[in-house]
Design a protein around this motif. Structure first.
Motif, PDB file in Angstrom:
ATOM      1  N   CYS A  23      -2.755  13.753   3.110  1.00 31.81           N
ATOM      2  CA  CYS A  23      -2.140  12.444   3.849  1.00 31.81           C
ATOM      3  C   CYS A  23      -3.029  12.675   5.315  1.00 31.81           C
ATOM      4  CB  CYS A  23      -0.735  12.986   4.167  1.00 31.81           C
ATOM      5  SG  CYS A  23       0.224  13.030   2.773  1.00 31.81           S
ATOM      6  N   ASP A  24      -3.569  13.578   5.595  1.00 29.07           N
ATOM      7  CA  ASP A  24      -4.412  13.647   6.970  1.00 29.07           C
ATOM      8  C   ASP A  24      -5.802  13.168   6.669  1.00 29.07           C
ATOM      9  OD1 ASP A  24      -5.397  14.206   9.439  1.00 29.07           O
ATOM     10  OD2 ASP A  24      -5.208  16.376   9.328  1.00 29.07           O
ATOM     11  N   MET A  25      -6.150  11.921   6.850  1.00 30.40           N
ATOM     12  CA  MET A  25      -7.361  11.292   6.499  1.00 30.40           C
ATOM     13  C   MET A  25      -7.794  10.524   7.630  1.00 30.40           C
ATOM     14  SD  MET A  25      -6.273   8.608   3.772  1.00 30.40           S
ATOM     15  CE  MET A  25      -7.951   7.663   3.474  1.00 30.40           C
ATOM     16  N   PRO A  26      -9.099  10.092   7.805  1.00 31.98           N
ATOM     17  CA  PRO A  26      -9.400   8.909   8.879  1.00 31.98           C
ATOM     18  C   PRO A  26      -9.239   7.677   8.586  1.00 31.98           C
ATOM     19  CG  PRO A  26     -11.355  10.383   7.751  1.00 31.98           C
ATOM     20  CD  PRO A  26     -10.066  10.717   6.889  1.00 31.98           C
ATOM     21  N   THR A  27      -8.994   6.732   9.481  1.00 32.73           N
ATOM     22  CA  THR A  27      -8.537   5.440   9.189  1.00 32.73           C
ATOM     23  C   THR A  27      -9.593   4.898   8.439  1.00 32.73           C
ATOM     24  OG1 THR A  27      -7.751   5.546  11.393  1.00 32.73           O
ATOM     25  CG2 THR A  27      -8.118   3.198  10.506  1.00 32.73           C
TER      26      THR A  27
END
Length: 396
Positions: A23-27
């Motif tokens: 869920c923690d990903m770049p835009t």
């Protein structure tokens, strides 16, 4: 409360570290083909988890409550009649939503702790010779009471009455943890959310529509904007949404569905049944009873445990949080203060379940209940030792 301890609430559930990190990903540009590489595979995976070859999958930035609203507003018109059973807090909330939308709800009242009475549903449908009932609402797993209902029996009741009503199913605390057969059971709309069996934070409403439900959108007149599946369909065709999607949660959902399918759905369901059975064995060893009236309706995702009359079950929940940093579920609605709930779904193992059982024992002993320390733990240990262990792949 401690971040180091697992939670034993029936949702949101524990998150495997790999899924949390997904869920923690770049835009990224959510209107680009890159987003389509998340969107389309996750919809295909969800179709498999629903056990459907034809269901159209819609994923909204919302919760299961938004999924309920999606089901109603896309298929029904003001004044339409629906048939629903009230047997717990969440079936009641869906009924309340129907009434707020101006729908005419025929309610079959059922004691909390019991499943949906398919025979009474059949009687109501047979009596509806004018076919005024447009939809039947069923809560597959009543999270407040730890009670599952037989959805196949409800479909059989509709068919026996030769009734055209659609079947809408709340599978929020069952789908991805307990067997759900969209096609075989003749479900028209299935609703779930990201925060339970999918092991994610709350934030996604997941809804499956049959072709018959899709056709109903052509005549439905309830107002809808945010939850309009026709707008969503047009967006999907362009690798996009009609508004900004929750990209990080969608990426987490992709990994969650891959993890579940990699484990094998039969293994997922067997794991939940085994862990739940260990909890139930512990409850028996304590000399307590479940809210679920009989073994046929006992849920494999949450157990609501009755405490002795005159004892406030909510004290167990608050004591566990304050002294041991562990979260259990409180009783809701008619069973508030009468039960405490142990959630055992999503990212859960035998060892994790044993820690919850042990904590519950300590709390009950601390609060003066006649509970022998170690009794439930030992009973569950014996059960787990005698049953094959399946582990969740990629879980931390």
């Amino acid at each position: 409360m401690s971040f180091q301890n697992p939670v034993f609430i029936p949702g949101p559930t524990n998150m495997p570290e790999a899924i949390r990190k997904a869920c923690d990903m770049p835009t990224i540009d959510h209107r680009s083909p890159l987003f389509g590489q998340i969107l389309h595979p996750v919809r295909a995976n969800l179709q498999q988890i629903l056990k459907s070859e034809t269901a159209e999958i819609f994923i909204f930035p919302s919760t299961g409550t938004g999924g309920w609203e999606t089901a109603l507003t896309n298929t029904l018109s003001p004044g339409d009649k629906v048939l629903a059973c009230r047997n717990g807090m969440f079936s009641q909330k869906w009924i309340d939503m129907c009434q707020r939308h101006g729908l005419d709800v025929q309610i079959i009242e059922t004691s909390w702790g019991h499943g949906i009475p398919a025979g009474e549903m059949a009687g109501a449908l047979m009596a509806d010779t004018s076919h005024a009932i447009k939809a039947v609402l069923a809560t597959h797993n009543e999270t407040a009471t730890g009670v599952k209902s037989d959805i196949r029996a409800i479909r059989n009741a509709i068919d026996a009455a030769d009734h055209p009503a659609m079947l809408f199913v709340d599978g929020v605390s069952s789908i991805a943890s307990m067997d759900f057969q969209f096609d075989t059971w003749g479900v028209d709309v299935a609703v779930t959310g990201s925060q339970k069996g999918f092991m994610l934070p709350a934030g996604l409403a997941i809804v499956g529509f049959s072709q018959r439900a899709l056709d109903a959108t052509k005549t439905a007149k309830l107002p809808r904007t945010f939850f309009d599946i026709n707008d969503m369909t047009a967006g999907y065709a362009a690798n996009a949404y009609p508004y900004t999607p929750a990209v990080g949660l969608m990426n987490g959902l992709l990994l969650a569905t891959e993890t579940l399918l990699g484990e094998g759905l039969d293994n997922v369901f067997a794991r939940h049944h085994r862990i739940a059975s260990g909890v139930r064995t512990a409850v028996d060893a304590w000399g307590l009873e479940l809210c679920a009236a009989n073994p046929d309706v006992q849920s494999d995702t949450v157990s609501a445990i009755l405490t002795p009359e005159g004892f406030n079950a909510s004290d167990i929940v608050s004591h566990a949080a304050e002294k041991y940093g562990v979260a259990f579920g409180t009783g809701l609605g008619e069973v508030a203060g009468k039960v405490f709930r142990i959630g055992h779904l999503g990212s859960m193992t035998d060892v994790m379940a044993l820690s919850g059982i042990a904590t519950a024992e300590m709390c009950m002993a601390d609060l003066g209940l006649d509970i022998k320390l170690g009794s439930g733990v030992a009973a569950a240990q014996d059960y787990y030792r005698g049953n094959t262990t399946q582990t969740l792949k990629d879980a931390a």
